[in-house]
Design a protein around this motif. Sequence first.
Motif, PDB file in Angstrom:
ATOM      1  N   ARG A 121      86.681  -6.829  81.854  1.00 45.37           N
ATOM      2  CA  ARG A 121      85.863  -5.638  81.646  1.00 45.37           C
ATOM      3  C   ARG A 121      84.592  -5.785  82.444  1.00 45.37           C
ATOM      4  O   ARG A 121      83.817  -6.695  82.219  1.00 45.37           O
ATOM      5  CB  ARG A 121      85.507  -5.509  80.168  1.00 45.37           C
ATOM      6  N   GLY A 137      85.970   1.289  81.053  1.00 49.90           N
ATOM      7  CA  GLY A 137      86.156   1.215  79.616  1.00 49.90           C
ATOM      8  C   GLY A 137      86.238   2.592  79.022  1.00 49.90           C
ATOM      9  O   GLY A 137      86.722   3.510  79.652  1.00 49.90           O
ATOM     10  N   ARG A 138      85.746   2.698  77.830  1.00 55.48           N
ATOM     11  CA  ARG A 138      85.985   3.924  77.107  1.00 55.48           C
ATOM     12  C   ARG A 138      84.682   4.654  76.820  1.00 55.48           C
ATOM     13  O   ARG A 138      83.625   4.044  76.761  1.00 55.48           O
ATOM     14  CB  ARG A 138      86.716   3.587  75.821  1.00 55.48           C
ATOM     15  N   GLU A 186      82.396   5.990  74.317  1.00 59.73           N
ATOM     16  CA  GLU A 186      82.269   5.755  72.888  1.00 59.73           C
ATOM     17  C   GLU A 186      81.181   6.630  72.298  1.00 59.73           C
ATOM     18  O   GLU A 186      80.155   6.875  72.924  1.00 59.73           O
ATOM     19  CB  GLU A 186      81.917   4.290  72.628  1.00 59.73           C
ATOM     20  N   VAL A 243      95.391   8.675  80.228  1.00 62.87           N
ATOM     21  CA  VAL A 243      93.999   8.212  80.244  1.00 62.87           C
ATOM     22  C   VAL A 243      93.102   9.365  79.806  1.00 62.87           C
ATOM     23  O   VAL A 243      92.212   9.191  78.965  1.00 62.87           O
ATOM     24  CB  VAL A 243      93.605   7.702  81.653  1.00 62.87           C
ATOM     25  N   GLU A 248      92.869   9.938  76.232  1.00 62.49           N
ATOM     26  CA  GLU A 248      92.393   8.750  75.511  1.00 62.49           C
ATOM     27  C   GLU A 248      93.477   8.110  74.661  1.00 62.49           C
ATOM     28  O   GLU A 248      93.221   7.576  73.586  1.00 62.49           O
ATOM     29  CB  GLU A 248      91.157   9.061  74.671  1.00 62.49           C
ATOM     30  N   ASP A 304      93.459   3.386  78.004  1.00 65.67           N
ATOM     31  CA  ASP A 304      92.261   3.227  78.837  1.00 65.67           C
ATOM     32  C   ASP A 304      92.643   2.387  80.039  1.00 65.67           C
ATOM     33  O   ASP A 304      93.521   1.525  79.946  1.00 65.67           O
ATOM     34  CB  ASP A 304      91.159   2.488  78.071  1.00 65.67           C
ATOM     35  N   GLN A 305      91.969   2.665  81.140  1.00 64.69           N
ATOM     36  CA  GLN A 305      92.248   1.843  82.321  1.00 64.69           C
ATOM     37  C   GLN A 305      91.336   0.622  82.316  1.00 64.69           C
ATOM     38  O   GLN A 305      90.154   0.700  82.022  1.00 64.69           O
ATOM     39  CB  GLN A 305      92.026   2.666  83.604  1.00 64.69           C
ATOM     40  N   TYR A 314      96.290  -1.210  82.317  1.00 67.97           N
ATOM     41  CA  TYR A 314      95.888  -0.275  81.264  1.00 67.97           C
ATOM     42  C   TYR A 314      96.036  -0.952  79.915  1.00 67.97           C
ATOM     43  O   TYR A 314      96.734  -1.947  79.771  1.00 67.97           O
ATOM     44  CB  TYR A 314      96.771   0.975  81.305  1.00 67.97           C
ATOM     45  N   HIS A 357      94.643   2.641  73.720  1.00 65.00           N
ATOM     46  CA  HIS A 357      93.325   2.919  73.152  1.00 65.00           C
ATOM     47  C   HIS A 357      93.201   2.310  71.755  1.00 65.00           C
ATOM     48  O   HIS A 357      92.138   1.873  71.356  1.00 65.00           O
ATOM     49  CB  HIS A 357      93.135   4.438  73.091  1.00 65.00           C
TER      50      HIS A 357
END
Length: 1016
Positions: free
Chosen positions: A183, A188-189, A191, A518, A521, A524-525, A534, A537
């Motif tokens: 990461r 990421g995601r 949030e 992606v 959601e 996530d890549q 990937y 999620h």
Amino acid sequence: MTVLFADVVHSMDIAAAVGAERLREIMTELVERSAAVVQRYGGMLSQFTGDGIMAVFGAPVALEDHAVRACLAALGIQEECALLAAEVSDRDRIDLALRVGLNSGQVIAGEIGSVALGYTTIGEQVGMAQRMESVAPPGGVMLSESTARLVDGSAVLGEPEMVRIKGAEEPVAALRLLGMGERHPGVGRAESTLVGRRWEMSAVEGLLDRAIDGHGAVVGVVGPPGIGKSRLVRELSAMASARGVEVFTTFCESHTSQVPFHTVARLSRAAFGVEGLDGQTARDRVRDRVPDADPEDVQLLDDLLGIADPNTALPPIDPDARRRRLTAVVNAASLARENPVVFVVEDAHWIDDVSESMLVDFLMVIPQTPSLVLVSYRPEYEGALTRVHWAQTIALAPLSDSDTATLITELLGPDPSVGALGQTIAERAAGNPFFAEEIVRDLAERGVLRGNRSAYLSTVDAAEVTVPATVQATIAARIDRLNPKAKRTLSAAAVIGAKFSRDLLEMLGIDPVLEDLVGGELIDQLRFTRQPEYVFHHPLIRMVAYESQLKSDRAELHRRLAAAIEARRPASADENAALIAEHLEAAGDLHAAYGWHMRAGAWARNRDIVAAWLSWERARRVVDTLPADDPHRAAMRIAPCTMLCANAWRVHVDVAGDRFDELRELCIAAGDKASLAIGTAALVIEHVYQARTSEASQLASEAMALIESVGDPTLTVALSCTAIRAKASNAEWCDVLGWSQRVIDLADGDPSKGNFIFGSPLALAFTTRAIARYCLGRPGWRDDLRHGLAMARSADPMTYATVVGYVYFFGIPFGVLRPDDRAVNTIEDALRIAERSGDDFALAVTQQTLGFALVHRSAPERDRAQKLLAEVGEAFLRQGCLLGELPLVNVYLARERARRGDRDEAIPPMRATADHLFREGRLLAWGIPATGVLVETLLDRGTESDVAEAEAAIERLATAPDDEGLVTREIWLLRLRALLARAQGDEAYKQLRDRYRAMATSLGFEGHMKWAEAMP
Ligand SMILES: Nc1ncnc2c1ncn2[C@@H]1O[C@H](COP(=O)(O)OP(=O)(O)O)[C@@H](O)[C@H]1O
Ligand SMILES: [Mg+2]
């Protein structure tokens, strides 16, 4: 900004070899591919220098993470170059390789944004990047110190090297870029803001502070799926990273809960920083990390990390020793760590057994290290990681109503049209943030919500909106709405695991459609390289995607995946056998699954006996599910059942009863005598270890008859050691003599014949013949002992250690051998070997042998003996094993007590032990030295009743029935009668003593000779 400079190695030579025209072609191809990489990471290809490339990141457009992007690009360019090199080496027979250098620096403010960013402006940075390039190895990437500083934490770097470069007086530091962590910033995601969890966060933060100060902790984060465990862990990880603390994360998965080493190997790979490195680089790195470790220990570590050199064999070390040694190296590395770290194990409810127990061992030293370990799991997990009694636990409760409301408002946005819906969502989600998020996504996909996240509008009356009842149903509804290709991609991914790559999906025959997934959601890549990776999620999404597909489709995916895992890394097929078996079983391909389970068992046998055991168990269970009329069923069943019986003692499982009965029935039905012989031998050993001596002896006779009836000399040689052991425990020395002789005849001088249980059955047979010979008063035992030891010395270390054990284990208590310095040194040697390579039992028996030797020496050594014997005695009881050895251990321990003046306390346990051995019919085995010690101690105290009791004990030993003529008893009786006569003031004493001396001398029993000499 960061400057990247890449140059082709020996381009002149290449030009000479292929001609300028072809070189230009190759270079054009390389530049095009590199340009695509540079673009992918937001850099600008600024110059093509003829045989090199220059790119700039972070200028003219400012990018916060320019150094990280440049590193990713550098690795990406090397990846492309390697692919191209493979093509040109086939066609042109040349080695194409690049060196890459990176350097970071400030850009003059005014220049940013200007299109014509001149070479001169950044000339200084380029110069250093070029220098770094010049010291990089072919195929490698070198960073200047300034770049290294910016990527610390997300990059895996080599040790700083001081390099001399043109034009600079002083050497400068350069660091090799080995890989990038998973990461990195910008990935990421999305949030939402963290709500609530105040005290939980401050609690873990407090523990992080303490860890940074050197007082480590282990924290369990417990809660149902979606409640926020991973989020809490991510928040803490971010906090730790911000303070410069390294974070290593691994996660467990539902489909690998039976794949041994899965989690511990992944976590260790992360902790040792070898993830993604090639074999040699990875091994070098491990050696940097544990510079002083024993080379063999490091080899074990390589094997655990899955980076062992394929050309070196695994050293012959028992799994028990392997575990002891790995624990010691890993814990030493933890204790030596100066920089604080955070380790994360996610979803431990799916951890495999081996990883679980190894982690528990590794956690023992955490409180003395600057480390914080976070383990997340669901409430149903009750495994060993929850029983680390000093660990903290944080149970996550549902979010409060107001926190839920805050979260939902953030998700929906402030528009009044969504207010009532928010209420509905909150009620349904019941404080589970993941559920709330999924409902919002579902409503948005259904068109109930319009607009974007945090700014939705609604045109529908909240009262008319239905919301799925569970989070699983919400996810299922969302998956259902996917287009067929995306859905198929998600299904295949769910079969692969939480983390998956595009190329693996393609290997399964899928045409991956990932963008929608992606975007929605659902996944996530993780990596943005040529082979993007990937991750689901959330595990629940994977679970629903897995379960909502057609069984037959899923089975086909499992089958293809098994083939793909094998094809991708054929050299690691054994290591992956358990995983491949798992997929084949899920594919319903039972015969193939069986084969892989057995293969996994064979692989694990030298690594972890519990793992091997579980593989054999699974193989057996697979057979159970075969149709009753399957012609291979019976034969397939025998193999795992035999392995289960043969190794039961290692995992403290009983063979006696169902397990053995099943094997016997199968073997009788199939006419498989060899497997039955192996199973019977295992049961013999179990009887011996459980102190069921007469059963052991009886079964040993049956086993020998069975083994002989197979008519395979190798099998006879291999298995007889178990029967001999049983007969020795029961003092049936004629049988020991006969069977040892049989092995000596059959082995016919070949020390390694039948060596699949024990390294040199012949060396052991010489030793047991020696023991039988001296017990029976036959000549030749001295030569046998010498012979056996010499042969064992040139066999493997554990064979030597075991033979040394046999020699002194019996020899010293019986008074045949003397515990002189040479003997003690030899046993100490054996102990060192057992510690390094032996199973726990071998280690305990060797400790016991040393204890037996040392109790016969002077006071300070006897202190050590006492400690050793107390330890092994406890270990035997704890493991419920080797109970047959306990009596003599207890007698010697009691004598030490007596010698410290506590005779009154010491005599009762001695008496009890001697009585016990008498009742069990074992007076002629350990009962001889036990009676000896009891009588000596009684006579020492010397009251009238003591003397009478001593006389009775002697009489009992003298009248124990025996038709073998045990001289080991005769000589002890003579000694004890002499001592009794002296205590009674009997004239006969002198004569008895002299006869004792004469007998000891004529038999050559050195122990007795010494004791006799000491008699007044
Ligand atoms: N306290 C919180 N505030 C805001 N969002 C949260 C909170 N806790 C969890 N979430 C979100 O809920 C989702 C599920 O949380 P996660 O940590 O993955 O659950 P778990 O690991 O317990 O299954 C994630 O998207 C996460 O960001
Ligand atoms: Mg989680």
